[in-house]
Design an enzyme around this catalytic site. Structure first.
Site, PDB file in Angstrom:
ATOM      1  N   GLN A   1      60.091  26.543 -58.548  1.00  0.00           N
ATOM      2  CA  GLN A   1      59.174  25.505 -58.102  1.00  0.00           C
ATOM      3  C   GLN A   1      57.815  25.680 -58.783  1.00  0.00           C
ATOM      4  OE1 GLN A   1      57.362  22.712 -57.061  1.00  0.00           O
ATOM      5  NE2 GLN A   1      58.912  22.681 -55.448  1.00  0.00           N
TER       6      GLN A   1
ATOM      7  N   SER B   1      54.184  13.216 -38.558  1.00  0.00           N
ATOM      8  CA  SER B   1      54.944  11.992 -38.799  1.00  0.00           C
ATOM      9  C   SER B   1      56.440  12.233 -38.625  1.00  0.00           C
ATOM     10  CB  SER B   1      54.659  11.474 -40.212  1.00  0.00           C
ATOM     11  OG  SER B   1      55.471  10.354 -40.515  1.00  0.00           O
TER      12      SER B   1
ATOM     13  N   GLY C   1      62.263  18.583 -52.692  1.00  0.00           N
ATOM     14  CA  GLY C   1      61.767  18.275 -51.351  1.00  0.00           C
ATOM     15  C   GLY C   1      61.109  19.434 -50.629  1.00  0.00           C
ATOM     16  N   GLU C   2      60.450  20.332 -51.365  1.00  0.00           N
ATOM     17  CA  GLU C   2      59.861  21.505 -50.707  1.00  0.00           C
ATOM     18  C   GLU C   2      58.765  21.113 -49.717  1.00  0.00           C
ATOM     19  OE1 GLU C   2      57.890  25.867 -51.663  1.00  0.00           O
ATOM     20  OE2 GLU C   2      59.200  24.881 -53.115  1.00  0.00           O
TER      21      GLU C   2
ATOM     22  N   ARG D   1      58.633  18.450 -47.838  1.00  0.00           N
ATOM     23  CA  ARG D   1      59.291  18.003 -46.608  1.00  0.00           C
ATOM     24  C   ARG D   1      59.887  19.181 -45.839  1.00  0.00           C
ATOM     25  NH1 ARG D   1      62.946  14.065 -49.758  1.00  0.00           N
ATOM     26  NH2 ARG D   1      61.822  14.987 -51.509  1.00  0.00           N
TER      27      ARG D   1
ATOM     28  N   ARG E   1      57.263  12.601 -60.184  1.00  0.00           N
ATOM     29  CA  ARG E   1      56.748  12.108 -58.908  1.00  0.00           C
ATOM     30  C   ARG E   1      55.266  12.403 -58.728  1.00  0.00           C
ATOM     31  NH1 ARG E   1      61.712  13.000 -54.599  1.00  0.00           N
ATOM     32  NH2 ARG E   1      63.322  12.095 -55.921  1.00  0.00           N
TER      33      ARG E   1
END
Length: 237
Positions: free
Chosen positions: A47, A63, A88-89, A91, A128
């Site tokens: 990552q 959320s 998706g780290e 999240r 992204r």
């Protein structure tokens, strides 16, 4: 070494898999969605993203607690109820912050080796726009070194201009002090680029002045230009 082949297709299939899931279809050629224990997921060791905004993570966590996870993370099954995070780290961290035991995932039906895992992590974050300027520069640098490609070749893979890649890479020559201020958003990338070529002590002085006097990029450029002119006159005399 080839770079990028198949990665955009993987990311597209992840998105398509999620769209299918929301439409009530539960089987995909790419993978399938299920709930698994958060503690069974190991982070991607490659990552590139090192800095996560704590306030933004807290907002995402709240959320998720209220509305649930809108887009599953992506993992690969390593066997024995162990999974490796592919995408998706942020999240996943938000789930941990919310103290939720399980998380919705897409289990990729693909065999990803270390090289592909590194490549996917880098490009997924770059595409992204999840990385700050310094993380982005390190990611570009790693891709260039690992795959032995040029700035031009990388620009074609990432659909970024060559000048953008080159200018971003130049940030790595700045002092640790300047890089830290850039990561913390105390200065902009426009400010930081002006400081390339100055000595470390001068960089710190400029940064402190920019922050203290709240200088715009144009004002900082004028200050740097005057300093260079003064240095040239000193050398001549």
């Amino acid at each position: 070494m080839a770079l990028g082949k198949g990665l955009s297709a993987i990311l597209d299939e992840v998105g398509q898999a999620y769209e299918n899931e929301t439409g009530g279809i539960c089987a995909y050629s790419f993978g399938h969605v299920r709930e698994i224990d958060v503690e069974d997921i190991a982070p991607n060791p490659y990552q590139p993203r090192k800095y996560f905004d704590e306030d933004a993570l807290l907002e995402l966590s709240e959320s998720i607690k209220q509305h649930g996870l809108l887009q599953p993370i992506v993992v690969v099954d390593k066997g024995d109820d162990e999974y490796l995070l592919v995408a998706g780290e942020r999240r996943l961290r938000a789930h941990e912050l919310a103290e939720l035991d399980t998380i919705k995932v897409i289990i990729a039906d693909v065999d990803i080796d270390d090289a592909k895992l590194r490549e996917l992590a880098l490009i997924e974050n770059i595409q992204r726009e999840n990385l700050n300027s310094i993380e982005l520069a390190h990611s570009y640098d790693e891709l260039i070194k690992v795959y032995e490609i040029t700035h031009d070749e990388l620009s074609l893979v990432l659909h970024k201009s060559r000048s953008q890649i080159t200018n971003t890479l130049r940030l790595l020559v700045l002092s640790d002090y300047v890089q830290k201020k850039l990561i913390q958003n105390d200065i902009s990338q426009g400010h930081a680029k002006i400081l390339v070529g100055f000595e470390e002590k001068e960089q710190k002085l400029f940064v402190d002045t920019i922050i203290g006097q709240k200088l715009s990029v144009r004002e900082a450029e004028r200050l740097a230009r005057n300093s260079r002119n003064l240095n040239q006159k000193t050398v001549v005399s």
